[in-house]
Write a protein that holds these residues in place. Sequence first.
Motif, short mmCIF file in Angstrom:
data_model
loop_
_atom_site.label_atom_id
_atom_site.label_comp_id
_atom_site.label_asym_id
_atom_site.label_seq_id
_atom_site.Cartn_x
_atom_site.Cartn_y
_atom_site.Cartn_z
N PHE A 1 12.68 17.00 -49.80
CA PHE A 1 11.25 17.37 -49.74
C PHE A 1 11.15 18.74 -49.11
CE2 PHE A 1 12.36 14.39 -46.25
CZ PHE A 1 12.35 15.31 -45.20
N SER A 2 9.94 19.32 -49.17
CA SER A 2 9.78 20.60 -48.47
C SER A 2 8.98 20.36 -47.18
CB SER A 2 9.08 21.62 -49.38
OG SER A 2 7.95 21.03 -49.95
N THR B 1 11.64 14.93 -36.06
CA THR B 1 13.10 14.96 -36.04
C THR B 1 13.64 16.17 -36.80
OG1 THR B 1 12.84 12.58 -36.30
CG2 THR B 1 15.07 13.40 -36.22
N GLY C 1 7.20 13.94 -38.60
CA GLY C 1 8.43 14.65 -38.97
C GLY C 1 8.98 15.54 -37.86
P1 ADP Z 1 8.44 11.33 -36.04
O1 ADP Z 1 7.60 12.56 -35.90
O2 ADP Z 1 7.68 10.09 -35.79
O3 ADP Z 1 9.72 11.42 -35.25
P2 ADP Z 1 10.26 11.35 -38.26
O4 ADP Z 1 10.91 12.63 -37.91
O5 ADP Z 1 10.98 10.09 -37.96
O6 ADP Z 1 8.82 11.29 -37.57
O7 ADP Z 1 9.84 11.41 -39.76
C1 ADP Z 1 9.28 10.30 -40.41
C2 ADP Z 1 9.72 10.24 -41.86
O8 ADP Z 1 9.16 11.33 -42.60
C3 ADP Z 1 11.21 10.33 -42.06
O9 ADP Z 1 11.59 9.42 -43.03
C4 ADP Z 1 11.43 11.76 -42.51
O10 ADP Z 1 12.58 11.89 -43.30
C5 ADP Z 1 10.17 12.01 -43.32
N1 ADP Z 1 9.77 13.42 -43.42
C6 ADP Z 1 9.86 14.35 -42.44
N2 ADP Z 1 9.35 15.53 -42.86
C7 ADP Z 1 8.93 15.33 -44.12
C8 ADP Z 1 8.30 16.18 -45.10
N3 ADP Z 1 8.02 17.47 -44.85
N4 ADP Z 1 8.00 15.63 -46.29
C9 ADP Z 1 8.27 14.34 -46.55
N5 ADP Z 1 8.86 13.50 -45.70
C10 ADP Z 1 9.18 13.98 -44.47
#
Ligand code: ADP
Length: 689
Positions: free
Chosen positions: A265-266, A301, A299
Amino acid sequence: MDIQSQPLTVLKGVGPRVADKLKKMNLHTVQDVLFHLPFRYQDRTRIQAIGALQPGDQAVIVGKIEVADVVFRRKRNLVCRVSDGTGFITLRFFHFSVAQQTRLQRGNTLQCYGEVRKGQAGLEMVHPEYEVYEGEVEIKAEEELTPVYPTTEGVHQIGIRKLAQQALDHYLEKIHEWLPPEVLAEINLPPLKDAVHGVHRPLSSRDATLLQQGQHPSQQRLAFEELLAHQLSMQQKRAQNQQHRAPDLTAPGRLHKKLLAHLPFSLTGAQQRVIEEVQQDLTHAFPMQRLVQGDVGSGKTLIAAAAAAQAIEAGYQVAVMAPTELLVEQHAQNFQRWFKPLGIDVVLLTGSQAKKFRQSVLDVIASGERKLIIGTHALFQEDVVFHKLGLMIVDEQHRFGVNQRLALREKGGGDNTYPHQLVMTATPIPRTLAQTIYADLNVSVVDELPPGRKPVTTVVIGDNRRAEVVQRVEHACQQGRQAYWVCPLIEESETLQLQTATDTEAALKEALPQLNIGLVHGRMKAADKEKAMARFKRGELDLLVATTVIEVGVDVPNATLMIIENAERLGLSQLHQLRGRVGRGHEDSVCVLMYQTLSELARKRLAVMRETNDGFEVARQDLELRGPGELLGIRQTGMPQFHIADLMRDQALLPAVQKTAGLLQTKYPEHIAPLIRRWVQREQDYGSV
Ligand code: ADP
Ligand code: MG
C-alpha cells in the motif's frame, strides 16, 4: 532568609521530633506550610444560642461551665455542663488529661465547636474542639472561616492550624511575587500573598463553596503558578536535552525507498508528514524527543520502521521496545517482513528467554552484528550493551515510566551521545493538555486512518442476553470470519463475580462445539501464548478467548467481531484499544460491550463508545469523565503530581499558562529558576513525589 529555605523549626512549637512528623506530609519549610492547603472549611463565624441548637448541627457555642465532673459509666468520662442563659448542653470527654480536667473548671468561660447530638440528659457534644478562658470573659466569633487541613499521625488538626496561622502572621509578607504585574492584570487573578491568605482564611461561606469547587480566584492563582512552574521546568528539560549530543543520522534514503517499494500500500498523508518530521529530527545534532500520537490502526508501526531504516542506513543500531511479549512478537514479525528483503535481520530480547539463548542474543547486540533489536523491559537490564545505539523507539509509552525511558537513553551510542527517541502512543490527548504534559517532547499527530477502514459498530448489551451474543459469534465464524471474546480477569473472584477466561472458554466450547476455540491469558507461558496467537493469526482458530493481554497492538484483519465482558469495569481508552483489534480488514466489524450492572457513570462511558470511533474523541470524553491521571496512568509513569493544580479542573488556565511561560522566557528569564524551585524542585530536593 528566603522562606523557601527556612526549616520548619523556626516556627514556635516545632522541634526536631515534630519536624520529622511533618516531613511525612512533605512539609519541610515554612513555605511548604503556606502551600499546605485546607481541604475544607468550618463556619465558626456565628456563635449560636445553646437554646436554639438542634441535633446534627455543627455549631460554635460560648457559655459558662456550671458543673465539671468525672463520672464512671463503664469507663471514666469527664462531663461538663455549660450554659449561656438560653439553655444548657453537656460536653463529654472519654480521654482527658489532668491538665484538661483542671482547666475545665466551674466558673470558667468555654468556647467550643462540635457536632450536637442527642444524649441521655438533653443535647451533648462529644470531644468538641474548645478553648477555656478563666472567669467570665467576652468572646467574639471568628471573622474568617476556619480551615481544616490534612493531618498525619501525631500532628493534630489544631497543631497544624496553629502552624499555618504562625506562618501567615510572620512569613506571608516575605513570600516573593514572581508574576510580573502585566501578567497579573491579564489573567485577572489576585497577587500571591492575597491568594495564599485567601485559601487559608476565606471570609465567607461563598468563598468556601468556591474553594471546595476549585473555582476560587485565590486557588486558581496558585494553580496557575504551579502549572506555569511545571511548564517552565519541562521547557528547561527540553533545552537541557538540546545540550546533549546525538548521532547524526543523515542518510541518502536508499533503505527508506526500498522499504516503501515493498509495501502493498502507499503511505497516508499523515504518515508521510510525520515521517518527514522524524527524518528532520534525526539529522539534528541533539537527541530527538518526539511523541507520535495516533489512533489505533493509524499505522504508527510503519512510521517507526521508516525511522529505523534511516538510522540503520546511517550505520547505527535501533531498539524497539513494547510493553508485552505478545506485542514484541508481533512487531518482530512485521519488522522481519519489512526488513528481511532489505537484508536486515531482527533480533528479539525478552525476559522469558533461556539463559544460554539470551547470552547469544546479548552477543549479537554487543558486537553490532544485529542492527534491529526488538524487546520488552528486558532491554533495560544492565547486561544489555549496545554496539552503537542511534535510535530507540518506544511503543505505547504510557506503560513505561519516563524514568525508564531515560535509563535506556544512558545506553547511548558511545562517543558521549544519547540516542534519538521516538515514542508512540495510542492514547491521544487534546492539544493544550499535550503541550503541558509533554512540554519536554515534540508532538506529532497521525490524524488519518489508512483508506478503506470501516467504522466498527458498537453495541451495548446486558449479560442476560449472552445467548444472543453466542449466536452472533457462531454466525460470524460460519461466514469465515474470526472473533475475540475478552474477559477482563483471570482469577475466580466470588466477590466481583467476574467471569474467568478459562470458565468462559469451557462454556463456549460446549455451546459452540463446531468451532475451534483457543485461549490466551497473562499467566500462560510466553511460548503457549504465542502458539495460540499464531494459530489465531493463521485462521486455525475461529474464536480467541482472552484476557486484556490482547489490548494493545494485536493485528488480525480477518477478525471482525469483538466481545468484551464486564465492559463496565474497563476504562474508555482500554475499551477503545480493545475495539481497535477489529475493523482492520475490509469487512464490517462489530464490537459487543457486555455488562453485568451499570452505574450512571458506566452507562455514560459505554454510550461514548457506541457514539464514536474516534480515539481523540474517546480520550476527550474519558478525560471529562475520569480526569487525566486515570487516562494516562500518571501515577505509574512518573508524570508530575501537582500540589494544588488539577489538570482537568484547571484546563481553562492552560493557554494563559503557556503564553505566560513564553513571556517569562523573553522578558523575565530571571524569574524562571525561582518559580521552578518553588513548585517543582522541592520534590527533587527532598526526593519525594
Ligand atoms: P497502530 O497505529 O495502531 O500501531 P499499525 O501500525 O498496527 O497501527 O497498523 C495497523 C494496520 O494498518 C496494519 O495492518 C498495517 O500494516 C496497516 N497499514 C499501515 N499503514 C497503512 C497504509 N498507509 N495503508 C494501508 N494499510 C496500512
Ligand atoms: Mg501499534
